[in-house]
Write an enzyme that holds these catalytic residues in place. Structure first.
Site, PDB file in Angstrom:
ATOM      1  N   HIS A 122       0.711  -1.163  -0.008  1.00  0.00           N
ATOM      2  CA  HIS A 122      -0.012  -0.133  -0.225  1.00  0.00           C
ATOM      3  C   HIS A 122       1.064   1.435   0.062  1.00  0.00           C
ATOM      4  O   HIS A 122       0.232   2.208  -0.139  1.00  0.00           O
ATOM      5  CB  HIS A 122      -0.984  -0.100   1.373  1.00  0.00           C
ATOM      6  CG  HIS A 122      -1.985  -1.128   1.221  1.00  0.00           C
ATOM      7  ND1 HIS A 122      -2.948  -1.226   0.069  1.00  0.00           N
ATOM      8  CD2 HIS A 122      -2.415  -2.040   2.014  1.00  0.00           C
ATOM      9  CE1 HIS A 122      -3.742  -2.092   0.242  1.00  0.00           C
ATOM     10  NE2 HIS A 122      -3.286  -2.645   1.669  1.00  0.00           N
ATOM     11  N   ASP A 159      -2.993 -10.480  -2.299  1.00  0.00           N
ATOM     12  CA  ASP A 159      -3.562 -10.204  -0.894  1.00  0.00           C
ATOM     13  C   ASP A 159      -5.176  -9.839  -1.363  1.00  0.00           C
ATOM     14  O   ASP A 159      -5.532  -9.453  -2.447  1.00  0.00           O
ATOM     15  CB  ASP A 159      -2.762  -8.980  -0.856  1.00  0.00           C
ATOM     16  CG  ASP A 159      -3.210  -8.457   0.724  1.00  0.00           C
ATOM     17  OD1 ASP A 159      -2.302  -8.820   1.589  1.00  0.00           O
ATOM     18  OD2 ASP A 159      -4.235  -7.765   0.946  1.00  0.00           O
ATOM     19  N   ASP A 246      -4.880 -12.635   3.651  1.00  0.00           N
ATOM     20  CA  ASP A 246      -6.178 -12.304   4.194  1.00  0.00           C
ATOM     21  C   ASP A 246      -7.196 -12.415   3.524  1.00  0.00           C
ATOM     22  O   ASP A 246      -8.372 -12.153   3.774  1.00  0.00           O
ATOM     23  CB  ASP A 246      -5.996 -10.617   4.459  1.00  0.00           C
ATOM     24  CG  ASP A 246      -5.170  -9.899   3.438  1.00  0.00           C
ATOM     25  OD1 ASP A 246      -4.749 -10.430   2.507  1.00  0.00           O
ATOM     26  OD2 ASP A 246      -4.900  -8.867   3.895  1.00  0.00           O
TER      27      ASP A 246
END
Length: 335
Positions: A122, A159, A246
């Site tokens: 990110h 992800d 995740d």
């Protein structure tokens, strides 16, 4: 597998209630201790020059000073401590190690997997966000391009969150292909299928924003119908996996339905693709916040490279996924 690891990454202290804690690495290490053939390798921290090759120099200095002053809340999600700067450099250095070893020919049971933290995908050119300060996979990709050991790098981000930072850094470039499968509408709200790159990078970004509740069959179909043909056409020297866990069905912060075995299946697919195009393959840890599911998934990837064949999935992808992939393939000329 070879795992890149350093205790320095434990010194990034996010506090007791934050989901991204040092316990993530401790859980992975505990789970791997029950497996055979695990080796750990430390690596030099990334240099400031390597970091500023993908991040704005003023931003990098701001992170260093923020950490030196004791840290605090960079934003509502992203927390730093006195140890964050050194941990971030070490995490990026471990990702560089993974890229270098993959290009040097380490494969099979020697395939490199960097388990550093803080995560990175990110982190944009000039800002920290989403628990990330330095974009580890971007530093690794740029480093091997700069030293001439690779001319084209492909990044596969599985992800559950879109890696907006990695996309941002390489969006107008044609030497890095960024592909992401992620949950539509989840933080940070980027990663629409219409985001395909710009300028020289047009077509070198591929996003597959799956609907909430997507599981193994959806992810595997997305890989086979979109990621595989796009990467094969790009013909990279190196494939780096931004490996977040995740999207697991039991992860506490997502609504996706990938199983532990699903990560083994994805691993097997990306390994086969890398072999087919003659590319090195390395993994770089991103998210994953259920300690059991995170550690079991990483261990399953290790077992896949250690000779265990993944069980085949007998499920079917949803109609929403099938329709989405038809659009993705048409947009990228994969039909």
């Amino acid at each position: 597998m070879q795992f890149g690891y350093s205790d320095t990454c434990l010194d990034h202290d996010t506090g007791e209630r934050h989901p991204e804690t040092a316990d993530r690495l401790r859980a992975i290490r505990r789970q791997l201790s029950r497996r055979h053939g695990v080796t750990y390798v430390d690596a030099d921290p990334a240099s400031v020059e390597a970091v500023t090759a993908v991040h704005d120099a003023a931003y990098v200095e701001e992170v260093r000073e923020f950490s030196a002053d004791g840290g605090g809340d960079w934003d509502t999600d992203t927390v730093a401590s006195e140890g964050t700067w050194d941990a971030a450099l070490k995490s990026a250095g471990l990702a560089q190690w993974a890229a270098e070893r993959a290009l040097a020919g380490d494969d099979g049971r020697d395939t490199p997997f960097s388990i550093g933290r803080p995560p990175g995908h990110h982190a944009t050119i000039d800002d920290a966000m989403g628990f990330c300060f330095v974009n580890n996979v971007a530093v690794a990709a740029q480093s091997v391009l700069d030293d001439g050991s690779a001319t084209r790098v492909a990044v596969f981000d599985w992800d559950v969150h879109h890696g907006n930072g990695t996309q941002d850094i390489f969006y107008d470039r044609d030497d890095v292909f960024y592909a992401s499968i992620h949950e539509e509408g989840l933080y940070p709200g980027t990663g629409a299928l219409e985001e395909t790159g710009e300028g020289q990078g047009e077509g070198a970004t591929l996003n597959v924003p799956l609907a909430s509740g997507a599981g193994d069959a959806d992810y595997l179909l997305a890989f086979e119908q979109a990621i595989r043909p796009a990467f094969a056409r790009f013909d990279p020297d190196l494939v780096l996996v931004s490996a977040g866990f995740d999207a697991h069905r039991h992860d506490p912060i997502s609504r996706m339905r990938v199983s532990t075995e699903g990560y083994a299946r994805l691993t097997d697919r990306i390994r086969t693709l890398a072999d087919d195009v003659g590319a090195g393959l390395g993994f770089v840890l991103e998210g994953g916040y259920g300690l059991d599911t995170l550690s079991e998934s990483v261990a399953t990837i290790h077992e896949t490279f250690d000779g265990r064949d993944p069980l085949e999935d007998d499920g079917d992808a949803s109609e929403d996924t099938t329709d989405l992939l038809a659009t993705v393939r048409a947009r990228h000329g994969l039909a």
